[in-house]
Design a protein around this motif. Structure first.
Motif, short mmCIF file in Angstrom:
data_model
loop_
_atom_site.label_atom_id
_atom_site.label_comp_id
_atom_site.label_asym_id
_atom_site.label_seq_id
_atom_site.Cartn_x
_atom_site.Cartn_y
_atom_site.Cartn_z
N ALA A 174 11.71 28.56 74.00
CA ALA A 174 11.29 27.36 73.27
C ALA A 174 10.19 27.70 72.28
N GLY A 175 9.25 28.55 72.69
CA GLY A 175 8.17 28.95 71.80
C GLY A 175 8.69 29.67 70.58
N ARG A 176 9.67 30.52 70.77
CA ARG A 176 10.24 31.25 69.63
C ARG A 176 10.94 30.30 68.67
N SER A 177 11.61 29.29 69.21
CA SER A 177 12.27 28.29 68.38
C SER A 177 11.24 27.51 67.55
N HIS A 178 10.13 27.11 68.17
CA HIS A 178 9.08 26.40 67.44
C HIS A 178 8.42 27.31 66.39
N ALA A 179 8.24 28.58 66.74
CA ALA A 179 7.64 29.52 65.79
C ALA A 179 8.55 29.71 64.58
N THR A 180 9.86 29.80 64.82
CA THR A 180 10.82 29.96 63.73
C THR A 180 10.80 28.74 62.81
N SER A 181 10.77 27.56 63.41
CA SER A 181 10.73 26.33 62.61
C SER A 181 9.45 26.25 61.80
N LEU A 182 8.34 26.68 62.39
CA LEU A 182 7.07 26.66 61.69
C LEU A 182 7.09 27.60 60.49
N VAL A 183 7.64 28.79 60.68
CA VAL A 183 7.74 29.77 59.59
C VAL A 183 8.65 29.24 58.49
N ASN A 184 9.78 28.65 58.85
CA ASN A 184 10.70 28.12 57.84
C ASN A 184 10.05 27.01 57.03
N LEU A 223 0.33 32.44 63.51
CA LEU A 223 1.34 31.46 63.08
C LEU A 223 0.76 30.07 62.89
N VAL A 224 -0.13 29.65 63.79
CA VAL A 224 -0.67 28.28 63.65
C VAL A 224 -1.64 28.19 62.47
N ALA A 225 -2.09 29.34 61.96
CA ALA A 225 -3.02 29.33 60.83
C ALA A 225 -2.29 29.36 59.49
N THR A 263 -7.99 36.17 54.20
CA THR A 263 -7.89 36.13 52.74
C THR A 263 -6.47 36.00 52.23
N ALA A 264 -5.50 36.47 52.97
CA ALA A 264 -4.12 36.46 52.49
C ALA A 264 -3.18 35.98 53.57
N GLN A 265 -2.12 35.31 53.16
CA GLN A 265 -1.10 34.87 54.10
C GLN A 265 -0.11 36.00 54.35
N PRO A 266 0.48 36.05 55.54
CA PRO A 266 1.48 37.09 55.82
C PRO A 266 2.67 36.96 54.87
N THR A 267 3.27 38.08 54.54
CA THR A 267 4.47 38.06 53.71
C THR A 267 5.65 37.60 54.54
N GLU A 268 6.75 37.32 53.85
CA GLU A 268 7.96 36.89 54.56
C GLU A 268 8.43 37.98 55.53
N GLU A 269 8.31 39.24 55.12
CA GLU A 269 8.71 40.36 55.98
C GLU A 269 7.83 40.44 57.23
N THR A 270 6.53 40.22 57.04
CA THR A 270 5.62 40.27 58.19
C THR A 270 5.91 39.14 59.16
N LEU A 271 6.20 37.96 58.63
CA LEU A 271 6.52 36.83 59.50
C LEU A 271 7.80 37.10 60.30
N GLN A 272 8.76 37.79 59.67
CA GLN A 272 9.98 38.13 60.39
C GLN A 272 9.69 39.09 61.53
N ILE A 273 8.75 40.00 61.30
CA ILE A 273 8.35 40.94 62.35
C ILE A 273 7.68 40.19 63.50
N TYR A 274 6.85 39.20 63.17
CA TYR A 274 6.22 38.38 64.21
C TYR A 274 7.27 37.72 65.10
N LEU A 275 8.29 37.12 64.47
CA LEU A 275 9.33 36.42 65.22
C LEU A 275 10.15 37.40 66.06
#
Length: 280
Positions: free
Chosen positions: A43-53, A181-183, A239-251
């Protein structure tokens, strides 16, 4: 000197079946909590994915080609406002999933620490048993004799601790991912991010302390283990937001659960079940 209730032969004969029952109960709990963890992590991974999207959609809205929608009044603002509300909802759900996983870890720790069976000091001809010692000479392990076939209480405890340690490490890794992710925010300038010592929900520090994951010296949560089992307090980006690639690594890291050896967990539960003659 009279023999201690914990060491007399009669007490030992009565202690073994009581200890066996207690071990079955605690290991059944470990197995059930493991199932609850799988559901909470999913469930957490699903919420994290929705947050990233939602974050990525909100980030790219100003640069999107809207085609025939370009003539609609405030279409970008309306879309952005809706995505912001979605982000808040996904952020809240992600934190709830994290809180649930910490709660499950607390229960795993409690079960792993409740393997011993102590004899109550009583005048009753039938001995009674408890989860806490009343006799200073009672170690709760029956004199370190085998409970079922070959394993002593200490052996069961060692196996349980190995299992729980995997989930303990995974909780701290997931905490690091949750903080990042929450930031997520598209605001400019970027808002201040949470620090490692920030409490993510009310009572988190107490829950982590129960699992030996909170340091009173720092003070703050114990940092995750990095290479060669070294622990370094994470430095979160401000100072900087994670890139799309970094967010994919997080997920992907969340999904993989790198600290939990699934095959070893299954093996531990299988071995313990065989020793106790139960199916876990």
């Amino acid at each position: 000197m009279s023999a201690s209730p914990a060491t007399s032969s009669a007490a030992t004969r009565l202690w073994r079946p009581a200890a066996h029952r207690n071990l079955r109960n605690q290991w059944s709990k470990l197995s059930n909590y493991r199932k609850q963890w799988i559901a909470a992590s999913s469930a957490g991974r699903s919420h994290a994915t929705s947050l990233v999207n939602s974050f990525l959609s909100l980030k790219y809205i100003p640069h999107m080609e809207l085609g025939v929608l370009s003539d609609m009044l405030n279409i970008r603002k309306k879309a952005s406002d809706k995505l912001c509300k979605q982000q808040d909802s996904h952020r809240s759900n992600l934190l709830s999933s994290y809180k649930e996983m910490v709660g499950i870890l607390v229960e795993l720790v409690n079960a792993s620490r409740s393997m011993r069976c102590y004899i109550k000091i009583s005048s009753s001809p039938l001995l009674q048993f408890s989860s806490s010692p009343e006799d200073a000479n009672d170690a709760g392990d029956g004199g370190d004799i085998p409970v079922c076939n070959f394993w002593t209480v200490s052996t069961f405890e060692q196996m349980a601790e190995e299992l729980v340690e995997m989930f303990r490490r995974e909780v701290i890794l997931k905490r690091l991912l949750v903080l990042e992710l929450v930031a997520l925010s598209t605001e400019v300038p970027q808002p201040d991010k949470l620090s490692w010592s920030t409490e993510l929900y009310h009572g988190e520090s107490e829950d982590l302390a129960k699992c030996c994951l909170y340091s009173t010296e720092t003070p703050g949560p114990v940092p995750p283990c990095l290479r060669d089992n070294e622990s370094v307090t994470p430095t979160l980006s401000h100072t900087a937001q994670p890139t799309e690639e970094t967010l994919q690594i997080y997920l992907t890291t969340w999904l993989t659960e790198v600290n939990i050896d699934t095959h070893r967990v299954d093996e531990i539960l299988s071995l313990a079940g065989e020793e106790m003659r139960v199916t876990l």
